[in-house]
Design an enzyme around this catalytic site. Structure first.
Site, short mmCIF file in Angstrom:
data_model
loop_
_atom_site.label_atom_id
_atom_site.label_comp_id
_atom_site.label_asym_id
_atom_site.label_seq_id
_atom_site.Cartn_x
_atom_site.Cartn_y
_atom_site.Cartn_z
N CYS A 205 0.84 -1.19 0.00
CA CYS A 205 0.00 0.00 0.00
C CYS A 205 0.88 1.25 0.00
CB CYS A 205 -0.90 -0.01 1.22
SG CYS A 205 -1.86 1.52 1.45
N CYS A 208 0.34 3.04 3.76
CA CYS A 208 0.76 2.47 5.05
C CYS A 208 1.78 1.35 4.89
CB CYS A 208 -0.46 1.96 5.82
SG CYS A 208 -1.18 0.44 5.14
N CYS A 227 -6.70 -1.77 0.66
CA CYS A 227 -5.77 -2.09 1.74
C CYS A 227 -6.55 -2.51 2.97
CB CYS A 227 -4.89 -0.88 2.07
SG CYS A 227 -3.74 -1.19 3.44
N CYS A 230 -5.28 0.10 6.21
CA CYS A 230 -5.59 1.52 6.38
C CYS A 230 -6.84 1.97 5.62
CB CYS A 230 -4.40 2.39 5.96
SG CYS A 230 -4.14 2.46 4.17
N ASP A 355 21.10 -0.21 -17.56
CA ASP A 355 21.14 -1.41 -16.72
C ASP A 355 20.25 -2.47 -17.36
OD1 ASP A 355 21.12 -3.31 -14.73
OD2 ASP A 355 19.86 -2.15 -13.36
#
Length: 445
Positions: A205, A208, A227, A230, A355
């Site tokens: 999340c 949170c 979530c 929260c 990369d």
């Protein structure tokens, strides 16, 4: 315009005429020349156009092209960057090379995530269209939240602009902003309680940092999230996919808000791109029937499921730049009912991200169940790609360091079609060679 700006625009336009006329190039250098002469030349176009900025990790070029096609149903003058050259120099190029509109025009600009703040400095958009956020070019962008912070810096400079955002991405609803919001997403599946695989971007999340859950997942970390810790959850949708009637490697038939549309490119990720274009067009006052016509007429977008006929063989070029892009493309091409060959072209120049470690997160192994008779890896970083395929258990993989020679290589494949999944620089090299052999019109234009 000031004298300095007029000279800068004139020189930029002249350089474009030379590059385009002789070399079939000129997507960014004319803008760079103009910016060298007048670093603030973009400021002088702020009153000629209304502006829309399209940002996010994947899908910007396709979403922009589809949006422009829909907006042309209402607006006679729509300016955009068709080659996907989305940094400041590329955006300057489209302005210095465009004829002055007879009345106020509309500019729909695909903008690199890190460059939004540099563009909003010069003109305030009517809307931001946000597609998604995934890990991408970590050497340039760093991690997901750093990229989001850079985008927010630009968005906060235009607090009156409407944000048209993918509601299925948890990060876009994680910050309170004064801007009006329009949300689009999928609403075609029953709700459950799912967790994304551990290697998924945004698996926690954004508020949170608890493991986020989903009613359903479309792909990656996108879906009807919530979530349990929260209460952060997907906002109410303004525009939605209500039904996916057909999804193939070539196209899709879907319903947006109950109305049927044919999308001229395949894959779930392109349904999102079409929905973003649809949402912007509705916001700008284009009706559904006009949008439907626009999608049918939509031209091929270079390097995005672009089909090239080479003798009796078909090459399908699909540009990728990160793990989620590769995986969604693999899911799309596996829906092809006909036999096909597969090539992966890997480059690691600044435009690609330097990369190459991201290829180890790609699920190439899922191709094994599809009985593909011919594999090839190529371009400058072919050794990295060959190693990845070797450790993935692939046998007899062909190698071709030069993307231009893929044109000859395709003649030896045992299938009628080859999917060429390619990074940006390799795609440019391949298209340049195709143009030189008159197999396509123009290199990058």
């Amino acid at each position: 315009m000031s004298l300095r700006s007029s000279v800068a625009a004139g020189v930029g336009h002249l350089s474009y005429s030379v590059l385009h006329g002789i070399f079939n190039r000129g997507s960014s250098l004319p803008g760079l020349v103009a910016l060298k002469l007048d670093p603030d030349i973009l400021y002088h176009y702020k009153d000629r156009y209304d502006f829309v900025i399209v940002g996010g990790t994947n899908g910007k070029t396709t979403a922009t092209a589809l949006a422009v096609q829909t907006l042309k149903q209402k607006y006679p003058d729509v300016l955009y960057n068709p080659t996907g050259s989305n940094m400041k120099r590329g955006i300057a190029t489209i302005f210095v090379t465009a004829p002055k509109p007879k009345k106020k025009g509309l500019a729909v600009l695909e903008v690199d995530e890190a460059n939004i703040v540099r563009i909003v400095k010069y003109f305030k958009p009517k809307a931001f269209v946000l597609t998604n956020l995934f890990r991408d070019q970590l050497d340039r962008y760093s991690e997901l939240y750093a990229t989001w912070d850079r985008m927010l810096e630009g968005v906060r400079m235009a607090p009156k602009a409407t944000i048209i955002a993918n509601a299925d991405d948890p990060i876009f609803n994680s910050v309170d902003l004064p801007n009006p919001r329009i949300w689009y997403g999928f609403n075609d599946q029953p709700m459950g309680d799912l967790e994304a695989p551990s290697n998924t971007d945004g698996v926690v999340c954004p508020k949170c940092h608890h493991i986020i859950h989903y009613g359903f997942i479309t792909y990656g970390g996108l879906g009807a999230y919530f979530c349990p810790n929260c209460g952060h959850k997907r906002p109410k949708l303004d525009y939605e996919v209500t039904t996916v009637e057909r999804m193939t490697s070539a196209d899709s038939v879907v319903k947006f808000d109950g109305n049927e549309f044919k999308i001229p490119v395949g894959g779930a990720y392109n349904i999102y791109n079409a929905l973003a274009a649809y949402s912007l067009a509705r916001f700008m006052g284009v009706n559904s029937s006009s949008i439907k016509n626009a999608f049918v007429e939509s031209p091929e977008i270079f390097g995005r499921q672009e089909k090239v006929q080479i003798g009796d063989k078909e090459m399908v070029i699909i540009m990728v730049k990160n793990q989620i892009g590769v995986d969604t493309v693999l899911d799309m091409i596996k829906t092809d009912k006909e036999p096909f060959s597969f090539a992966f072209l890997l480059t690691a120049l600044p435009a690609d991200g330097e990369d190459t470690s991201w290829i180890w997160d790609c699920n190439f192994e899922t191709l094994k169940g599809h009985n593909i008779p011919y594999y090839l890896v190529g371009a400058a970083n072919y050794k990295d790609a060959a190693t990845r395929f070797k450790f993935g258990g692939f046998k007899g993989v062909n190698v071709e360091p030069d993307p231009a020679k893929l044109i000859d290589r395709i003649k030896e494949i045992p299938t009628k079609r080859m999917y060429v999944v390619t990074c940006y620089t390799a795609m440019r090299q391949l298209r340049k060679a195709l143009a030189e052999q008159k197999l396509i019109d123009g290199g990058m234009e």
